[in-house]
Design a protein around this motif. Structure first.
Motif, PDB file in Angstrom:
ATOM      1  N   GLN A   5      -0.633   7.884  -3.563  1.00 64.10           N
ATOM      2  CA  GLN A   5      -0.471   6.987  -4.029  1.00 64.10           C
ATOM      3  C   GLN A   5       1.169   6.902  -2.607  1.00 64.10           C
ATOM      4  N   LYS A   6       1.503   8.167  -2.565  1.00 62.25           N
ATOM      5  CA  LYS A   6       2.816   7.927  -0.828  1.00 62.25           C
ATOM      6  C   LYS A   6       2.502   7.811   0.035  1.00 62.25           C
ATOM      7  N   ARG A   9       0.591   4.152   0.648  1.00 66.36           N
ATOM      8  CA  ARG A   9       2.179   4.265   0.709  1.00 66.36           C
ATOM      9  C   ARG A   9       2.817   4.245   2.739  1.00 66.36           C
ATOM     10  N   GLN A  10       3.525   4.673   3.044  1.00 70.12           N
ATOM     11  CA  GLN A  10       3.216   5.338   4.295  1.00 70.12           C
ATOM     12  C   GLN A  10       2.664   4.725   5.225  1.00 70.12           C
ATOM     13  N   GLU A  13       3.052   0.673   5.369  1.00 70.05           N
ATOM     14  CA  GLU A  13       4.298   0.245   5.784  1.00 70.05           C
ATOM     15  C   GLU A  13       4.212   0.678   7.370  1.00 70.05           C
TER      16      GLU A  13
END
Ligand code: URA
Length: 205
Positions: A5-6, A9-10, A13
């Motif tokens: 998930q991280k 997200r990165q 972004e």
């Protein structure tokens, strides 16, 4: 938040910094692709092998799927296993024109592999309709795929063969070994002959 998930997200972004304002939908499959998906084997078969014989037959034989020869000729059971089936039918004092022969699958699986459950699910309504239209007195299911499909069971063919089952509309179904199995295990031909004698007795004169 998980590592995956991280990472996502990165990624998002970064994409937003590069001007991403909405996530594009994946393109929907074409109509041609959707039609082909209705019959997953349509891309690899040569032709449909629907069935052959007498639509007024009192006896139907149901096999597994067309093989190389059947795919080439468009008729069921015309290869090596088919020649053995023809001999079995003749030993019963019948001809292929007296009976009706069909398969669970109407298209050859690539490399003669076993039918997949999804392929059986796609084709079996057609097989059941064929039986419902012909209304034979007896259906002989050749091998595990035909027997298990028509009886909705996963009992092994060794336990199913030689027994009559009440199928539907008064139609009696008897499983036996597949002729291709008999080519590999000729000692079991005598068991199939026992099953054929039961069929002859049930059919009467
Ligand atoms: N095996 C089958 O089950 N069907 C055929 O038509 C040929 C071989």
């Amino acid at each position: 938040m998980s590592a995956a998930q991280k990472k996502l997200r990165q990624l998002l972004e970064t994409e937003i910094q590069f001007g991403l304002s909405e996530i594009p939908r994946p393109p929907s499959p074409s109509k041609a692709a959707r039609l082909a998906a209705l019959c997953p084997l349509s891309g690899t078969r040569t032709q449909v092998v629907f069935g052959s014989g007498n639509p007024e037959a009192r006896l139907m034989f149901i096999g597994e799927a067309p093989g190389f020869e059947e795919d080439k000729q468009g008729r069921p059971f015309v290869g090596a296993a088919g020649q053995l089936l023809t001999k079995i039918i003749q030993a019963m004092k019948l001809t292929r024109e007296d009976v009706y022969i069909a398969n669970c699958l109407k298209c050859r699986p690539p490399d003669n592999r076993n039918p997949l459950p999804t392929e059986i699910a796609t084709c079996s309504p057609i097989l059941k309709k064929q039986i419902e239209i012909i209304q034979p007195q007896i259906v002989c299911a050749l091998g595990k795929f035909a027997a298990q499909t028509l009886l909705s069971t996963d009992e092994p063919i060794s336990r199913l063969r030689g027994r009559f089952f009440d199928w539907q509309d008064g139609i009696r179904l008897i499983p036996t070994f597949h002729p291709a199995y008999l080519l590999r295990n000729p000692a079991d031909k005598k068991l199939v002959w026992e099953d054929m004698k039961k069929i002859m007795q049930e059919l009467g004169p």
